[in-house]
Design a protein around this motif. Structure first.
Motif, PDB file in Angstrom:
ATOM      1  N   MET A  92       0.834  -1.179   0.000  1.00 11.23           N
ATOM      2  CA  MET A  92       0.000   0.000   0.000  1.00 11.23           C
ATOM      3  C   MET A  92       0.885   1.251   0.000  1.00 11.23           C
ATOM      4  O   MET A  92       1.802   1.371   0.802  1.00 11.23           O
ATOM      5  CB  MET A  92      -0.905   0.002   1.239  1.00 11.23           C
ATOM      6  N   THR A  93       0.585   2.173  -0.892  1.00 13.05           N
ATOM      7  CA  THR A  93       1.385   3.392  -0.983  1.00 13.05           C
ATOM      8  C   THR A  93       1.049   4.323   0.189  1.00 13.05           C
ATOM      9  O   THR A  93      -0.063   4.262   0.747  1.00 13.05           O
ATOM     10  CB  THR A  93       1.107   4.120  -2.294  1.00 13.05           C
ATOM     11  N   PRO A  94       1.980   5.210   0.573  1.00 11.29           N
ATOM     12  CA  PRO A  94       1.694   6.171   1.648  1.00 11.29           C
ATOM     13  C   PRO A  94       0.468   7.036   1.355  1.00 11.29           C
ATOM     14  O   PRO A  94      -0.310   7.354   2.262  1.00 11.29           O
ATOM     15  CB  PRO A  94       2.974   6.996   1.714  1.00 11.29           C
ATOM     16  N   ARG A  95       0.298   7.412   0.088  1.00 12.13           N
ATOM     17  CA  ARG A  95      -0.851   8.240  -0.273  1.00 12.13           C
ATOM     18  C   ARG A  95      -2.160   7.478  -0.080  1.00 12.13           C
ATOM     19  O   ARG A  95      -3.133   8.027   0.466  1.00 12.13           O
ATOM     20  CB  ARG A  95      -0.727   8.693  -1.730  1.00 12.13           C
ATOM     21  N   LYS A  96      -2.180   6.206  -0.491  1.00 13.46           N
ATOM     22  CA  LYS A  96      -3.373   5.395  -0.321  1.00 13.46           C
ATOM     23  C   LYS A  96      -3.701   5.223   1.154  1.00 13.46           C
ATOM     24  O   LYS A  96      -4.874   5.299   1.562  1.00 13.46           O
ATOM     25  CB  LYS A  96      -3.159   4.019  -0.975  1.00 13.46           C
ATOM     26  N   GLN A  97      -2.674   4.965   1.960  1.00 13.77           N
ATOM     27  CA  GLN A  97      -2.891   4.789   3.392  1.00 13.77           C
ATOM     28  C   GLN A  97      -3.437   6.069   4.016  1.00 13.77           C
ATOM     29  O   GLN A  97      -4.330   6.022   4.868  1.00 13.77           O
ATOM     30  CB  GLN A  97      -1.589   4.389   4.080  1.00 13.77           C
ATOM     31  N   ALA A  98      -2.910   7.220   3.591  1.00 16.67           N
ATOM     32  CA  ALA A  98      -3.393   8.497   4.121  1.00 16.67           C
ATOM     33  C   ALA A  98      -4.859   8.722   3.769  1.00 16.67           C
ATOM     34  O   ALA A  98      -5.646   9.209   4.595  1.00 16.67           O
ATOM     35  CB  ALA A  98      -2.534   9.636   3.577  1.00 16.67           C
ATOM     36  N   GLU A  99      -5.254   8.350   2.538  1.00 17.23           N
ATOM     37  CA  GLU A  99      -6.655   8.494   2.124  1.00 17.23           C
ATOM     38  C   GLU A  99      -7.562   7.599   2.963  1.00 17.23           C
ATOM     39  O   GLU A  99      -8.661   8.007   3.366  1.00 17.23           O
ATOM     40  CB  GLU A  99      -6.797   8.146   0.641  1.00 17.23           C
ATOM     41  N   LEU A 100      -7.106   6.381   3.234  1.00 17.84           N
ATOM     42  CA  LEU A 100      -7.897   5.456   4.054  1.00 17.84           C
ATOM     43  C   LEU A 100      -8.011   5.955   5.495  1.00 17.84           C
ATOM     44  O   LEU A 100      -9.069   5.833   6.125  1.00 17.84           O
ATOM     45  CB  LEU A 100      -7.266   4.064   4.023  1.00 17.84           C
ATOM     46  N   MET A 101      -6.915   6.519   6.016  1.00 15.22           N
ATOM     47  CA  MET A 101      -6.941   7.070   7.371  1.00 15.22           C
ATOM     48  C   MET A 101      -7.939   8.226   7.461  1.00 15.22           C
ATOM     49  O   MET A 101      -8.707   8.329   8.422  1.00 15.22           O
ATOM     50  CB  MET A 101      -5.544   7.566   7.756  1.00 15.22           C
ATOM     51  N   ASP A 102      -7.942   9.103   6.446  1.00 12.45           N
ATOM     52  CA  ASP A 102      -8.879  10.227   6.428  1.00 12.45           C
ATOM     53  C   ASP A 102     -10.322   9.727   6.357  1.00 12.45           C
ATOM     54  O   ASP A 102     -11.224  10.289   6.991  1.00 12.45           O
ATOM     55  CB  ASP A 102      -8.587  11.146   5.241  1.00 12.45           C
ATOM     56  N   ALA A 103     -10.544   8.666   5.572  1.00 17.05           N
ATOM     57  CA  ALA A 103     -11.885   8.084   5.471  1.00 17.05           C
ATOM     58  C   ALA A 103     -12.329   7.529   6.828  1.00 17.05           C
ATOM     59  O   ALA A 103     -13.489   7.677   7.223  1.00 17.05           O
ATOM     60  CB  ALA A 103     -11.907   6.992   4.410  1.00 17.05           C
ATOM     61  N   CYS A 104     -11.401   6.901   7.550  1.00 21.56           N
ATOM     62  CA  CYS A 104     -11.713   6.381   8.889  1.00 21.56           C
ATOM     63  C   CYS A 104     -12.089   7.523   9.829  1.00 21.56           C
ATOM     64  O   CYS A 104     -13.035   7.403  10.620  1.00 21.56           O
ATOM     65  CB  CYS A 104     -10.521   5.622   9.459  1.00 21.56           C
ATOM     66  N   ARG A 105     -11.375   8.616   9.766  1.00 23.33           N
ATOM     67  CA  ARG A 105     -11.669   9.753  10.645  1.00 23.33           C
ATOM     68  C   ARG A 105     -13.031  10.360  10.321  1.00 23.33           C
ATOM     69  O   ARG A 105     -13.699  10.901  11.209  1.00 23.33           O
ATOM     70  CB  ARG A 105     -10.568  10.804  10.514  1.00 23.33           C
ATOM     71  N   THR A 106     -13.436  10.264   9.067  1.00 23.84           N
ATOM     72  CA  THR A 106     -14.750  10.780   8.677  1.00 23.84           C
ATOM     73  C   THR A 106     -15.871   9.936   9.271  1.00 23.84           C
ATOM     74  O   THR A 106     -16.856  10.471   9.796  1.00 23.84           O
ATOM     75  CB  THR A 106     -14.881  10.816   7.144  1.00 23.84           C
ATOM     76  N   LEU A 107     -15.732   8.610   9.206  1.00 23.94           N
ATOM     77  CA  LEU A 107     -16.799   7.712   9.659  1.00 23.94           C
ATOM     78  C   LEU A 107     -16.666   7.313  11.123  1.00 23.94           C
ATOM     79  O   LEU A 107     -17.644   6.931  11.754  1.00 23.94           O
ATOM     80  CB  LEU A 107     -16.824   6.451   8.784  1.00 23.94           C
ATOM     81  N   PHE A 108     -15.436   7.385  11.663  1.00 23.80           N
ATOM     82  CA  PHE A 108     -15.199   7.011  13.067  1.00 23.80           C
ATOM     83  C   PHE A 108     -14.510   8.180  13.783  1.00 23.80           C
ATOM     84  O   PHE A 108     -13.347   8.072  14.186  1.00 23.80           O
ATOM     85  CB  PHE A 108     -14.322   5.761  13.152  1.00 23.80           C
ATOM     86  N   PRO A 109     -15.190   9.313  13.956  1.00 21.78           N
ATOM     87  CA  PRO A 109     -14.539  10.506  14.509  1.00 21.78           C
ATOM     88  C   PRO A 109     -14.037  10.340  15.943  1.00 21.78           C
ATOM     89  O   PRO A 109     -13.112  11.036  16.353  1.00 21.78           O
ATOM     90  CB  PRO A 109     -15.648  11.566  14.432  1.00 21.78           C
ATOM     91  N   ALA A 110     -14.632   9.419  16.699  1.00 18.73           N
ATOM     92  CA  ALA A 110     -14.231   9.247  18.094  1.00 18.73           C
ATOM     93  C   ALA A 110     -13.088   8.251  18.259  1.00 18.73           C
ATOM     94  O   ALA A 110     -12.562   8.072  19.360  1.00 18.73           O
ATOM     95  CB  ALA A 110     -15.429   8.797  18.933  1.00 18.73           C
ATOM     96  N   ALA A 111     -12.694   7.585  17.187  1.00 18.63           N
ATOM     97  CA  ALA A 111     -11.685   6.529  17.268  1.00 18.63           C
ATOM     98  C   ALA A 111     -10.276   7.099  17.152  1.00 18.63           C
ATOM     99  O   ALA A 111     -10.060   8.158  16.551  1.00 18.63           O
ATOM    100  CB  ALA A 111     -11.914   5.491  16.173  1.00 18.63           C
ATOM    101  N   ASP A 112      -9.325   6.363  17.739  1.00 20.52           N
ATOM    102  CA  ASP A 112      -7.903   6.679  17.573  1.00 20.52           C
ATOM    103  C   ASP A 112      -7.439   5.957  16.303  1.00 20.52           C
ATOM    104  O   ASP A 112      -7.108   4.776  16.322  1.00 20.52           O
ATOM    105  CB  ASP A 112      -7.120   6.198  18.794  1.00 20.52           C
ATOM    106  N   VAL A 113      -7.443   6.674  15.195  1.00 17.10           N
ATOM    107  CA  VAL A 113      -7.201   6.057  13.885  1.00 17.10           C
ATOM    108  C   VAL A 113      -5.698   5.832  13.694  1.00 17.10           C
ATOM    109  O   VAL A 113      -4.914   6.769  13.589  1.00 17.10           O
ATOM    110  CB  VAL A 113      -7.762   6.929  12.749  1.00 17.10           C
ATOM    111  N   THR A 114      -5.324   4.567  13.668  1.00 19.95           N
ATOM    112  CA  THR A 114      -3.943   4.153  13.412  1.00 19.95           C
ATOM    113  C   THR A 114      -3.952   3.077  12.336  1.00 19.95           C
ATOM    114  O   THR A 114      -5.017   2.652  11.878  1.00 19.95           O
ATOM    115  CB  THR A 114      -3.307   3.573  14.689  1.00 19.95           C
ATOM    116  N   ARG A 115      -2.764   2.616  11.933  1.00 25.15           N
ATOM    117  CA  ARG A 115      -2.694   1.525  10.951  1.00 25.15           C
ATOM    118  C   ARG A 115      -3.333   0.255  11.510  1.00 25.15           C
ATOM    119  O   ARG A 115      -4.001  -0.485  10.788  1.00 25.15           O
ATOM    120  CB  ARG A 115      -1.229   1.265  10.585  1.00 25.15           C
ATOM    121  N   ASP A 116      -3.169   0.019  12.814  1.00 24.25           N
ATOM    122  CA  ASP A 116      -3.786  -1.140  13.441  1.00 24.25           C
ATOM    123  C   ASP A 116      -5.306  -1.038  13.400  1.00 24.25           C
ATOM    124  O   ASP A 116      -5.998  -2.030  13.152  1.00 24.25           O
ATOM    125  CB  ASP A 116      -3.305  -1.265  14.887  1.00 24.25           C
ATOM    126  N   PHE A 117      -5.836   0.176  13.639  1.00 24.99           N
ATOM    127  CA  PHE A 117      -7.280   0.387  13.552  1.00 24.99           C
ATOM    128  C   PHE A 117      -7.777   0.069  12.144  1.00 24.99           C
ATOM    129  O   PHE A 117      -8.809  -0.586  11.962  1.00 24.99           O
ATOM    130  CB  PHE A 117      -7.616   1.832  13.920  1.00 24.99           C
TER     131      PHE A 117
END
Length: 270
Positions: free
Chosen positions: A1-26
């Motif tokens: 997975m490219t860094p850019r792809k991972q960053a996009e997925l992390m941002d998507a997680c923050r959008t849908l899971f705002p209360a979560a601690d969004v990490t690669r493990d999450f």
């Protein structure tokens, strides 16, 4: 997975899971059922119909759009994350698995008796090709699912993207080839982006076929879970083989593919 792809997925997680601690493990631990629940919560929170204050309408619509795009991105990620098996073992796996369908076959209906197709399948066709249900049962289940699915025109009117006159015009434009949504785009009444959002939302609201099969005693819930796991393995095998054949130029025989992880197909009625 490219860094850019991972960053996009992390941002998507923050959008849908705002209360979560969004990490690669999450990101690695997200499951299909929790993703759907988070998306549905955001839909209820930011749905354009829920906005009584006109001044907040644009802000809610933008947040709703971002929620839809985040769900689509993460859903594709979950599909790509599924496990793989060597394709030549597919029939062995199928033959060695216990048959859990405890219901008798329906007389005078057509059941498949042959090799499993080497293509990706949806659950209805997979159940037909493994001999679990009849062709007629697949058709009935799909018609049941279609009848319960909210029409695109109804959704578009609720979101004020179309009015009743627009819907009537689209339905009456029979000279234009295509579905309701395709006609709406060709007539300039909906944008391609709006159509994609409507279709995605419509799919999330429809009832899964498995629910029909269990409710009508065509499968037990236990056997449905079993076949869902088999289906995930089958589709992962097909995808893995396709990727390797593509990278090898289609000229080499693919050997020694191994199981890479646990599957993510435990949601009963997908």
């Amino acid at each position: 997975m490219t860094p850019r792809k991972q960053a996009e997925l992390m941002d998507a997680c923050r959008t849908l899971f705002p209360a979560a601690d969004v990490t690669r493990d999450f990101l690695n631990r997200i499951r299909s059922d929790s993703l759907k629940n988070a998306y549905r919560n955001k839909v209820w929170e930011y749905h354009p119909d829920a906005c009584a204050n006109v001044q907040d309408a644009d802000k809610r619509t933008e947040r709703f759009r971002r929620s839809v795009e985040a769900y689509k991105l993460l859903n594709e990620y979950l599909k790509e994350r599924r496990p793989t098996f060597f394709l030549r073992h597919a029939q062995v796996l199928q033959a060695s698995s216990p048959r859990l369908n405890i219901f008798e076959r329906v007389p005078h209906e057509r059941y498949y008796d042959g090799p499993l197709p080497t293509i990706e399948l949806k659950i209805g066709l997979y159940l037909y090709y493994v001999g679990a249900i009849s062709y007629e049962a697949v058709v009935r289940a799909m018609m049941w699912q279609r009848d319960l699915r909210p029409p695109l025109g109804v959704l578009a009117c609720k979101w004020q993207w179309l009015c009743e006159e627009d819907v009537a015009m689209i339905l009456g434009s029979t000279q234009i080839v295509g579905s309701f949504g395709e006609r709406a785009v060709k007539l300039g009444l909906l944008s391609a982006s709006q159509l994609n959002i409507l279709l995605l939302h419509q799919r999330t609201m429809q009832q899964p076929i498995g629910r029909y099969l269990v409710a009508h005693s065509l499968l037990s819930e236990l056997s449905l879970r079993h076949y869902l796991r088999q289906l995930a393995q089958h589709n992962a095998q097909i995808q893995k083989s396709r990727n390797l054949m593509k990278s090898a130029g289609g000229d080499e025989v693919i050997e020694d593919m191994i199981y890479e992880g646990e599957n993510d197909a435990d949601s009963t009625f997908e």
